[in-house]
Write an enzyme that holds these catalytic residues in place. Structure first.
Site, PDB file in Angstrom:
ATOM      1  N   HIS A  11     -20.930 -12.528  25.115  1.00  0.00           N
ATOM      2  CA  HIS A  11     -21.377 -13.231  23.910  1.00  0.00           C
ATOM      3  C   HIS A  11     -20.237 -13.513  22.936  1.00  0.00           C
ATOM      4  O   HIS A  11     -20.470 -13.836  21.785  1.00  0.00           O
ATOM      5  CB  HIS A  11     -22.475 -12.431  23.208  1.00  0.00           C
ATOM      6  CG  HIS A  11     -23.680 -12.224  24.071  1.00  0.00           C
ATOM      7  ND1 HIS A  11     -24.447 -13.273  24.534  1.00  0.00           N
ATOM      8  CD2 HIS A  11     -24.243 -11.095  24.573  1.00  0.00           C
ATOM      9  CE1 HIS A  11     -25.428 -12.795  25.279  1.00  0.00           C
ATOM     10  NE2 HIS A  11     -25.326 -11.486  25.327  1.00  0.00           N
ATOM     11  N   PRO A  30     -27.875 -12.156   9.694  1.00  0.00           N
ATOM     12  CA  PRO A  30     -26.964 -11.962   8.552  1.00  0.00           C
ATOM     13  C   PRO A  30     -27.489 -12.692   7.321  1.00  0.00           C
ATOM     14  O   PRO A  30     -27.847 -13.860   7.396  1.00  0.00           O
ATOM     15  CB  PRO A  30     -25.650 -12.586   9.021  1.00  0.00           C
ATOM     16  CG  PRO A  30     -25.874 -13.125  10.375  1.00  0.00           C
ATOM     17  CD  PRO A  30     -27.281 -12.908  10.786  1.00  0.00           C
ATOM     18  N   GLU A  31     -27.575 -11.982   6.212  1.00  0.00           N
ATOM     19  CA  GLU A  31     -27.980 -12.608   4.960  1.00  0.00           C
ATOM     20  C   GLU A  31     -26.771 -12.647   4.024  1.00  0.00           C
ATOM     21  O   GLU A  31     -25.671 -12.268   4.405  1.00  0.00           O
ATOM     22  CB  GLU A  31     -29.157 -11.832   4.362  1.00  0.00           C
ATOM     23  CG  GLU A  31     -30.373 -11.900   5.301  1.00  0.00           C
ATOM     24  CD  GLU A  31     -31.707 -11.824   4.569  1.00  0.00           C
ATOM     25  OE1 GLU A  31     -31.772 -12.245   3.399  1.00  0.00           O
ATOM     26  OE2 GLU A  31     -32.679 -11.363   5.176  1.00  0.00           O
ATOM     27  N   ARG A  33     -27.305 -15.043  20.230  1.00  0.00           N
ATOM     28  CA  ARG A  33     -28.342 -16.079  20.215  1.00  0.00           C
ATOM     29  C   ARG A  33     -27.769 -17.481  20.017  1.00  0.00           C
ATOM     30  O   ARG A  33     -28.503 -18.458  20.120  1.00  0.00           O
ATOM     31  CB  ARG A  33     -29.395 -15.747  19.154  1.00  0.00           C
ATOM     32  CG  ARG A  33     -30.086 -14.433  19.501  1.00  0.00           C
ATOM     33  CD  ARG A  33     -31.188 -14.095  18.532  1.00  0.00           C
ATOM     34  NE  ARG A  33     -32.268 -15.067  18.575  1.00  0.00           N
ATOM     35  CZ  ARG A  33     -33.350 -15.000  17.810  1.00  0.00           C
ATOM     36  NH1 ARG A  33     -33.478 -14.019  16.957  1.00  0.00           N
ATOM     37  NH2 ARG A  33     -34.288 -15.926  17.894  1.00  0.00           N
ATOM     38  N   LYS A  92     -44.817 -26.317  -7.350  1.00  0.00           N
ATOM     39  CA  LYS A  92     -44.906 -25.850  -5.965  1.00  0.00           C
ATOM     40  C   LYS A  92     -46.174 -25.051  -5.740  1.00  0.00           C
ATOM     41  O   LYS A  92     -46.397 -24.031  -6.366  1.00  0.00           O
ATOM     42  CB  LYS A  92     -43.694 -24.983  -5.627  1.00  0.00           C
ATOM     43  CG  LYS A  92     -42.557 -25.763  -5.009  1.00  0.00           C
ATOM     44  CD  LYS A  92     -41.583 -24.831  -4.319  1.00  0.00           C
ATOM     45  CE  LYS A  92     -40.225 -25.480  -4.100  1.00  0.00           C
ATOM     46  NZ  LYS A  92     -40.221 -26.645  -3.264  1.00  0.00           N
TER      47      LYS A  92
END
Ligand SMILES: [Zn+2]
Length: 311
Positions: free
Chosen positions: A123, A2-3, A142, A184
């Protein structure tokens, strides 16, 4: 995984279902996910949800006793919603309320919910029950999800939250990014995934925005900043494309939100149309480009790119 758009869609779905409602029950089927569940998890029973906010990919569920229930979906977490009528109609059973149950799968059989929800039991790690009989089931194969409970005045000092950089849709621009990137020397792809730089730009949307801005993902972040410290044209374009790809995903999530209960009760996932992500070996979608999308490894993650458009 999920973003930000999926989490925001989940937030909207949970908020529309539960804000203003009292939590009347909690079923917990294991000790925790990435971390143990809060010791006083069951103390949320009897509180009302006043608001559901999002910070980066953290869902912040405000309770009317001044506490905040934090939920992070980890790698594979999702919530499914079932309203009380659906459950009663489907199985003819009343939803138990006012209960706190802890145990391993034994207490609630998956069959109670039937195939309507995609509920498999295995789950599904915890379940919130509400005064109107509706429930939210948290599923996470997970188990990298996170649940925390804290007082709202301690929100700013939560270790998970205090390191977070700016939200992409709140006063974030190429100038700010140039400041973070100026020294960076890591690749732009790895740098943009750093949550201290900006939050919510995950692997998928980083790949897509780099393609749209025609930036090679291996470019050093500092090379996108002019000597004066101002953002280069490419960096400006990158920021625009990040916002645009996130906005499109948010719009897509929003448009399927109305259907969530009819489909499978799962919030926040929707079909994606990607240009490069997951398309290794497929033709580039850019006009007049005859190359195939390639995949490389950066910082332990897959990056998808077109070697011609992003040369
Ligand atoms: Zn191409």
């Amino acid at each position: 995984m999920p973003e930000l758009p999926e989490v925001e869609t989940t937030r909207k779905g949970l908020a529309s279902a539960f804000v203003g409602k009292m939590i009347t029950g909690l079923i917990v089927r294991r000790d925790g996910l990435r971390y143990p569940f809060p010791q006083d998890f069951d103390s949320i029973i009897g509180t009302k949800v006043t608001e559901i906010r999002r910070r980066a990919k953290y869902l912040l569920i405000d309770l009317d006793d001044g506490r905040v229930l934090l939920s992070h979906l980890g790698m594979s977490g999702r919530y499914s919603l079932i309203n009380g009528q659906d459950i009663a109609g489907f199985s003819g059973q009343e939803v138990e309320t006012g209960t706190y149950t802890s145990g391993k799968y034994a207490d609630v059989e998956a069959s109670k919910y039937g195939s309507r929800t995609g509920f498999s039991g295995k789950h599904d790690h915890f379940e919130l029950q509400f005064e109107d009989g509706s429930i939210a089931i948290y599923t996470d194969p997970r188990r990298f999800g996170i649940v925390k409970l804290f007082n709202s005045e301690e929100e700013e000092i939560q270790p998970l939250l205090e390191i977070l950089g700016p939200e992409p849709f709140e006063d974030w621009n190429a100038k700010l990014l140039a400041r973070k990137f100026s020294r960076k020397t890591t690749s732009v792809k790895v740098a943009i995934l750093d949550q201290r730089v900006v939050v919510g730009v995950g692997n998928i949307y980083a790949c897509e925005a780099l393609f749209a801005a025609k930036i090679n993902p291996t470019t050093r972040a500092c090379d996108l900043v002019n000597k004066s410290g101002a953002p280069s044209k490419k960096l400006e374009s990158f920021v625009d494309e990040i916002k645009s790809v996130l906005e499109r995903a948010l719009a897509a999530g929003g448009s399927t939100l109305n259907d969530f209960a009819a489909v499978d009760g799962t919030l926040g996932y929707f079909p994606h149309q990607f240009n490069v992500y997951g398309r290794e070996g497929h033709p580039c979608k850019a006009q007049n480009c005859d190359r195939l999308i390639e995949r490389i490894q950066q910082g332990g993650r897959s990056t998808f790119l077109c070697p011609k458009c992003q040369s």
